[in-house]
Scaffold this active site. Structure first.
Site, short mmCIF file in Angstrom:
data_model
loop_
_atom_site.label_atom_id
_atom_site.label_comp_id
_atom_site.label_asym_id
_atom_site.label_seq_id
_atom_site.Cartn_x
_atom_site.Cartn_y
_atom_site.Cartn_z
N GLY A 46 0.74 -1.08 0.05
CA GLY A 46 0.01 0.06 0.02
C GLY A 46 0.84 1.45 0.08
CD GLN A 51 3.73 5.85 2.72
OE1 GLN A 51 2.50 5.16 2.09
NE2 GLN A 51 4.63 5.16 2.67
CB CYS A 93 6.48 1.92 6.32
SG CYS A 93 5.72 3.47 5.63
CG LEU A 94 6.61 1.21 0.04
CD1 LEU A 94 5.67 1.69 -1.04
CD2 LEU A 94 7.62 0.08 -0.30
CG HIS A 135 1.00 0.53 7.61
ND1 HIS A 135 1.99 0.28 7.91
CD2 HIS A 135 1.44 1.46 6.43
CE1 HIS A 135 3.25 0.93 7.47
NE2 HIS A 135 2.72 1.66 6.54
CD GLU A 136 -0.99 1.95 3.15
OE1 GLU A 136 -0.55 3.30 3.03
OE2 GLU A 136 0.07 1.36 3.21
CG HIS A 139 1.09 5.98 6.13
ND1 HIS A 139 2.35 6.81 6.19
CD2 HIS A 139 1.20 5.02 5.87
CE1 HIS A 139 3.27 5.93 6.16
NE2 HIS A 139 2.57 4.82 5.56
#
Ligand code: NI
Length: 168
Positions: A46, A51, A93-94, A135-136, A139
């Site tokens: 995701g 981000q 996480c990216l 998680h998203e 963010h």
């Protein structure tokens, strides 16, 4: 479509509370296409708009990592309305490359989501999808997964992350 630059841990834009997405536009359509492409290129499940430096309540999820277009989920102004059970598993996480840690999350999560036309619907995610929802949506509220750990562990992770970045 274009792969966008993913900003990383320490950038203040990752700590901001994002704003709701308003009326749908061609620019938003382009952003979503770019975000799917970026997540795929970076091999992420995701990616949230903050981000890529855009503080809007928008995120993309693809638990198949590009294998199955039917598994693509666009989160628009999403909200968690119910959580059930718990699961422990590795999370990454990216925006924090090189760091993966075991984190407890609900096993089943129900969200209220929006379509581009503004209508709402509910979505239920279990296991990996439940983790991705949490998680998203974190963010979008300015929260990275490493914030769940205590100050000592966070510091260890920060040092490891900085060392990784320097090593390239
Ligand atoms: Ni992330």
């Amino acid at each position: 479509m274009a792969v966008r630059e993913v900003i990383t841990w320490g950038d203040p834009r990752l700590k901001k509370n994002s704003e709701d997405v308003g009326p749908w536009t061609p620019e938003l359509e382009q952003l979503v296409a770019d975000m799917y492409e970026t997540a795929l290129a970076e091999e992420g499940v995701g990616l949230a708009a903050p981000q890529v430096g855009i503080n809007l309540n928008l995120a993309v999820i693809d638990c198949s990592c590009g294998e199955d277009p039917a598994q693509r989920i666009l989160l628009l102004n999403p909200e968690i309305i119910a959580e059930e059970g718990s699961q422990k598993g590795p999370e990454g996480c990216l925006s924090i490359p090189g760091i993966t840690e075991v984190l407890e999350r609900p096993q089943k999560v129900t969200i209220r989501n929006h379509r581009p036309d503004g209508s709402t619907y509910e979505l239920v995610g279990e296991d990996l999808l439940a983790r991705a929802f949490c998680h998203e949506i974190d963010h979008l509220r300015g929260r990275l997964f490493v914030e769940y750990f205590g100050p000592v562990k966070k510091q260890v992770l920060q040092r490891k992350y900085t060392k990784n970045q320097k090593a390239g």
